[in-house]
Design an enzyme around this catalytic site. Structure first.
Site, short mmCIF file in Angstrom:
data_model
loop_
_atom_site.label_atom_id
_atom_site.label_comp_id
_atom_site.label_asym_id
_atom_site.label_seq_id
_atom_site.Cartn_x
_atom_site.Cartn_y
_atom_site.Cartn_z
N LYS A 149 190.83 63.50 23.59
CA LYS A 149 190.43 62.97 25.09
C LYS A 149 190.72 61.59 25.48
O LYS A 149 190.87 61.14 26.48
CB LYS A 149 188.84 63.26 25.09
CG LYS A 149 188.60 64.61 25.01
CD LYS A 149 186.78 64.93 25.29
CE LYS A 149 186.55 66.35 25.68
NZ LYS A 149 186.49 67.02 24.40
N GLU B 79 181.12 62.24 33.51
CA GLU B 79 179.96 63.25 33.16
C GLU B 79 180.28 63.70 31.85
O GLU B 79 181.64 63.70 31.41
CB GLU B 79 179.67 64.26 34.29
CG GLU B 79 180.31 65.33 34.03
CD GLU B 79 181.86 65.50 34.17
OE1 GLU B 79 182.51 65.86 33.27
OE2 GLU B 79 182.24 64.68 35.29
N SER C 226 192.69 69.78 17.65
CA SER C 226 192.41 68.76 18.86
C SER C 226 191.70 67.61 18.19
O SER C 226 191.60 66.49 19.00
CB SER C 226 191.90 69.70 19.95
OG SER C 226 190.56 70.18 19.50
#
Ligand SMILES: *Cc1c(COP(=O)(O)O)cnc(C)c1O
Length: 399
Positions: free
Chosen positions: A92, A114, A381
């Site tokens: 991310k 968010e 990931s």
């Protein structure tokens, strides 16, 4: 229509994508689209992005041959792309770095985001601290309660976490609240979206920032594995880690692309987060895509053992890749993901995130059906330290 030239000027991937937002946001999105169009070709911007990925995130992440496990399974060779080794423990951060560099150039001093599980909130809080920008993260109050340690991490990083008490007090309610904030404070605020969703240009922009994953693989695989993989497998929540590793492979026609959704307790139980396998076409988060909604058009609660896959929609480019047949999407249940998590710890000495464990579980299913000279590249990931409590709880252990 060629996949790698998508989206069109209005953000459409076939019949998916686009921009479904309040009138007040149209100008802000135009401004963002123009800025992104300018900076994605700007050598100075691209150099700074590359510098940050190297020095702050720790890129490039290696590809790794899961040799012992491949031997045990007796079929194709499994390789991992090690996004788990990045700063903050997942992919991310790649996207957050890109967006905050854009926010700075656009002169927006206030960052909002968010978050559901808190992973995107932590990545955003991290880059906001790195650049000294104010940061506000919206989070459903139920998620605030469930994800206490990520809430504390964000606070340590200097971010204000705002609990959202409306609706089911989870991600979809936080999404609405973040959109509301953006409408109100659009002049000085940059909204960092954490996956390949949202209105145009977000799905394209987030994909481009995550495409570093696949771009590195294209260079690394011939050197380390002797050639490109036969399969590329990745978990799909909103779809950013999958789009990131898929994108540079889309025009390699003989590489099969497989996205793995969270089948939760089973696709026929209604308790899952598999929008592509079991959802319908609708509008969510400002774009048209596959969503989990009931017959009244209400967004449904999703379920997965892995909080990061618990998103009630999916990025519009995945909807298009599925419809065009270029990628395939399968489901993996909570139990299958857990089994892969445990086996990966013991066999390879790597504790994968529960999200990534879904992709690994599919690779483990696939490998024995293929000859030994085939290669499956799995996007690992993120790392699983954050999931230890969940795993322990499932095993009936209290930490
Ligand atoms: C958030 C997350 C995901 C799911 O999000 P995508 O946008 O689908 O990539 C997958 N893996 C990890 C480790 C995550 O933190």
């Amino acid at each position: 229509m060629k996949a790698y030239s998508l989206p069109d000027d209005h953000g459409h991937f076939g019949r998916f994508g686009g921009s479904f937002v309040a009138e007040t946001l149209v100008h802000a999105l135009d401004e963002l689209r123009d800025a992104y169009e300018k900076y994605r070709r700007d050598p100075e911007f691209l150099n700074e992005y590359a510098y940050e990925l190297k020095h702050f995130v720790g890129r490039p992440s290696p590809v790794y041959h899961a040799r012992r496990w491949s031997e045990q399974l007796g079929g194709a060779q499994i390789w991992f792309k090690r996004e788990d080794l990045n700063h903050t423990g997942a992919h991310k951060i790649n996207n957050c770095i890109g967006q905050i560099l854009l926010a700075r150039r656009m002169g927006k001093p206030r960052i909002i985001a968010e978050t559901g599980a808190g992973q995107h909130g932590v990545a955003t809080a991290t880059v906001a601290a790195r650049y000294g920008l104010e940061c506000i993260v919206y989070m459903g109050s139920e998620d605030v309660r469930r994800q206490a340690s990520n809430v504390y991490r964000m606070k340590l990083l200097g971010t204000t976490v705002v609990p959202v008490d409306s609706g089911s007090r989870t991600l979809k309610d936080a999404l609405n609240e973040a959109m509301r904030d953006w409408v109100t404070n659009v002049e000085n605020t940059f909204y960092i979206i954490g996956t390949v969703a949202g209105p145009h240009p977000y799905p394209q922009m987030v994909r481009d920032f995550q495409a570093i994953i696949g771009t590195e693989c294209i260079e690394q695989m011939p050197v380390d594995a002797g050639r490109q993989p036969d399969y590329v497998v990745a978990s799909v929540g909103g779809g950013s880690n999958a789009m990131g590793i898929f994108h540079p492979y889309i025009d390699h026609a003989d590489v099969k692309l497989v996205g793995v959704e969270a089948a939760g307790e089973g696709l026929d139980t209604g308790r899952h987060a598999a929008s592509l396998n079991a959802g319908v076409v609708g509008v969510l988060h400002g774009n048209r895509t596959y969503v989990m909604q009931d017959e009244n058009g209400q967004i449904q609660e999703t379920h997965s053992i892995s909080a990061g896959l618990d998103y009630p929609g999916v990025g519009p480019e995945h909807a298009w890749l599925k419809e065009s047949g270029r990628a395939e999407y399968v489901g993996v249940t909570d139990q299958e993901a857990l089994a892969a998590f445990h086996a990966c710890c013991r066999t390879e000495g790597i504790m994968p995130a529960l999200e990534s464990s879904h992709a690994i579980a599919h690779a483990v299913r696939l490998a024995p059906t293929l000859p030994k000279d085939k290669i499956i590249l799995v996007n690992l990931s993120g790392r699983g330290d954050k999931d230890m409590h969940t795993v322990a709880e499932f095993s009936g252990i209290t930490l």
